[in-house]
Write a protein that holds these residues in place. Structure first.
Motif, mmCIF file in Angstrom:
data_model
loop_
_atom_site.group_PDB
_atom_site.id
_atom_site.type_symbol
_atom_site.label_atom_id
_atom_site.label_comp_id
_atom_site.label_asym_id
_atom_site.label_seq_id
_atom_site.Cartn_x
_atom_site.Cartn_y
_atom_site.Cartn_z
ATOM 1 N N MET A 133 -21.823 -14.210 60.537
ATOM 2 C CA MET A 133 -21.549 -15.476 59.478
ATOM 3 C C MET A 133 -21.400 -16.578 60.509
ATOM 4 S SD MET A 133 -18.555 -16.242 56.935
ATOM 5 C CE MET A 133 -17.283 -16.317 58.150
ATOM 6 N N VAL A 134 -20.426 -16.704 61.632
ATOM 7 C CA VAL A 134 -20.310 -17.709 62.484
ATOM 8 C C VAL A 134 -21.648 -18.154 62.854
ATOM 9 C CG1 VAL A 134 -18.954 -18.570 64.538
ATOM 10 C CG2 VAL A 134 -17.935 -17.162 62.860
ATOM 11 N N ASN A 135 -22.349 -17.263 63.613
ATOM 12 C CA ASN A 135 -23.615 -17.649 64.115
ATOM 13 C C ASN A 135 -24.681 -18.316 63.167
ATOM 14 O OD1 ASN A 135 -25.292 -17.470 66.601
ATOM 15 N ND2 ASN A 135 -26.707 -16.396 65.315
ATOM 16 N N ASN A 136 -24.834 -17.786 61.862
ATOM 17 C CA ASN A 136 -25.640 -18.306 60.896
ATOM 18 C C ASN A 136 -25.034 -19.678 60.579
ATOM 19 O OD1 ASN A 136 -27.217 -16.071 60.555
ATOM 20 N ND2 ASN A 136 -26.044 -15.104 59.359
ATOM 21 N N SER A 195 -20.384 -18.661 68.694
ATOM 22 C CA SER A 195 -20.180 -17.442 68.229
ATOM 23 C C SER A 195 -19.808 -16.285 69.063
ATOM 24 C CB SER A 195 -21.299 -16.771 67.224
ATOM 25 O OG SER A 195 -22.433 -16.505 68.038
ATOM 26 N N SER A 196 -19.418 -16.632 70.385
ATOM 27 C CA SER A 196 -19.180 -15.724 71.447
ATOM 28 C C SER A 196 -17.851 -15.150 71.308
ATOM 29 C CB SER A 196 -19.494 -16.310 72.670
ATOM 30 O OG SER A 196 -18.526 -17.284 73.108
ATOM 31 N N SER A 197 -16.983 -16.204 70.598
ATOM 32 C CA SER A 197 -15.375 -15.755 70.614
ATOM 33 C C SER A 197 -15.322 -14.557 69.368
ATOM 34 C CB SER A 197 -14.889 -16.906 70.335
ATOM 35 O OG SER A 197 -14.847 -17.562 69.073
ATOM 36 N N THR A 198 -16.421 -14.443 68.638
ATOM 37 C CA THR A 198 -16.001 -13.476 67.575
ATOM 38 C C THR A 198 -17.078 -12.343 67.929
ATOM 39 O OG1 THR A 198 -17.841 -14.576 66.353
ATOM 40 C CG2 THR A 198 -15.445 -14.868 65.705
ATOM 41 N N GLU A 199 -17.467 -12.108 69.160
ATOM 42 C CA GLU A 199 -18.384 -11.061 69.427
ATOM 43 C C GLU A 199 -17.991 -9.914 69.163
ATOM 44 O OE1 GLU A 199 -21.049 -9.697 73.227
ATOM 45 O OE2 GLU A 199 -20.266 -11.612 73.303
ATOM 46 N N GLY A 200 -18.929 -9.052 68.504
ATOM 47 C CA GLY A 200 -18.312 -7.716 68.214
ATOM 48 C C GLY A 200 -17.629 -7.519 66.839
ATOM 49 N N GLY A 201 -17.336 -8.436 66.310
ATOM 50 C CA GLY A 201 -16.665 -8.822 65.129
ATOM 51 C C GLY A 201 -17.232 -8.871 63.756
ATOM 52 N N MET A 232 -6.575 -10.424 65.468
ATOM 53 C CA MET A 232 -6.550 -11.694 64.448
ATOM 54 C C MET A 232 -6.986 -13.259 65.278
ATOM 55 S SD MET A 232 -6.093 -12.437 61.462
ATOM 56 C CE MET A 232 -5.928 -14.007 60.424
ATOM 57 N N LYS A 233 -6.767 -13.132 66.666
ATOM 58 C CA LYS A 233 -7.177 -14.304 67.623
ATOM 59 C C LYS A 233 -8.652 -14.671 67.222
ATOM 60 C CE LYS A 233 -3.607 -15.297 71.124
ATOM 61 N NZ LYS A 233 -3.470 -15.028 72.142
ATOM 62 N N PRO A 234 -9.523 -13.461 67.487
ATOM 63 C CA PRO A 234 -10.876 -14.237 67.438
ATOM 64 C C PRO A 234 -11.404 -14.567 66.257
ATOM 65 C CG PRO A 234 -10.805 -11.841 68.355
ATOM 66 C CD PRO A 234 -9.275 -12.284 68.046
ATOM 67 N N VAL A 235 -10.742 -14.470 65.070
ATOM 68 C CA VAL A 235 -11.037 -15.139 63.759
ATOM 69 C C VAL A 235 -10.610 -16.314 63.498
ATOM 70 C CG1 VAL A 235 -10.639 -14.675 61.165
ATOM 71 C CG2 VAL A 235 -10.772 -12.872 62.625
ATOM 72 N N LEU A 236 -9.651 -16.828 64.163
ATOM 73 C CA LEU A 236 -9.339 -18.421 64.356
ATOM 74 C C LEU A 236 -10.196 -19.407 64.738
ATOM 75 C CD1 LEU A 236 -5.530 -18.112 65.520
ATOM 76 C CD2 LEU A 236 -6.527 -18.256 63.205
ATOM 77 N N PRO A 237 -11.105 -19.243 65.740
ATOM 78 C CA PRO A 237 -12.070 -20.023 66.066
ATOM 79 C C PRO A 237 -13.263 -20.156 64.813
ATOM 80 C CG PRO A 237 -11.567 -18.838 68.072
ATOM 81 C CD PRO A 237 -10.679 -18.244 66.690
ATOM 82 N N ALA A 238 -13.401 -18.833 64.398
ATOM 83 C CA ALA A 238 -14.472 -18.749 63.185
ATOM 84 C C ALA A 238 -13.859 -19.620 62.127
ATOM 85 C CB ALA A 238 -14.794 -17.349 63.002
ATOM 86 N N LEU A 239 -12.916 -19.370 61.852
ATOM 87 C CA LEU A 239 -12.320 -20.253 60.538
ATOM 88 C C LEU A 239 -12.273 -21.808 60.697
ATOM 89 C CD1 LEU A 239 -9.275 -17.615 59.350
ATOM 90 C CD2 LEU A 239 -11.788 -18.113 58.226
ATOM 91 N N ALA A 240 -12.030 -22.148 62.055
ATOM 92 C CA ALA A 240 -11.954 -23.484 62.425
ATOM 93 C C ALA A 240 -13.153 -24.073 62.400
ATOM 94 C CB ALA A 240 -11.126 -23.868 63.726
ATOM 95 N N LEU A 241 -14.247 -23.383 62.648
ATOM 96 C CA LEU A 241 -15.856 -23.861 62.798
ATOM 97 C C LEU A 241 -16.073 -24.183 61.264
ATOM 98 C CD1 LEU A 241 -18.372 -24.229 63.955
ATOM 99 C CD2 LEU A 241 -18.893 -21.944 63.840
#
Length: 131
Positions: free
Chosen positions: A95-98, A84-90, A1-10
């Motif tokens: 979506m984060v990159n876009n 988007s590197s914190s979500t790499e492979g997810g 779940m940790k990798p999703v948190l930076p994405a959600l914050a972004l």
């Protein structure tokens, strides 16, 4: 779940809300497709503005402008790869990159559009005023 948190914050901090156009997205794949469409729309608008700026630029300025745009593209892509590197492979990574690409593209388009508003005598604006 940790990798999703930076994405959600972004996404929460983003000035461009996914919710407006993606209300009906029900899967991550849908969100990824929607964010890709948003980036494509932003890129299309940027390219239209870019063409207007190129037309307005003096011939001697065009090479400088092209170098600046090329450097900006390199920076934008590197920044978004990092973000988007914190979500790499997810599944959320596209979506984060876009979203990053969309935000940075919208910022660049606004900057270029501002150059089209140059007034006579404004030395801080490199383009000649419009006719």
């Amino acid at each position: 779940m940790k990798p999703v948190l930076p994405a959600l914050a972004l996404l929460l901090s983003s000035g461009y809300a996914l919710a407006d156009e993606c209300d009906n997205a029900s899967t991550q794949a849908d969100l990824n497709a929607c964010s890709a469409a948003q980036y494509q729309a932003a890129d299309k608008k940027l390219n239209q503005t870019w063409q207007d700026v190129l037309k307005r630029a003096e011939p001697a300025q065009r090479d400088l402008l092209k170098k600046a745009q090329s450097a900006w593209i390199t920076l934008r892509d590197a920044d978004c790869a990092f973000i988007s590197s914190s979500t790499e492979g997810g599944s959320v990574q596209p979506m984060v990159n876009n979203q990053c690409l969309t935000d940075k593209t919208n910022e660049r388009e606004a900057f270029l559009a501002s150059l089209l508003q140059c007034e006579e005598g404004d030395l801080s604006c490199p383009l000649p005023p419009g006719n």
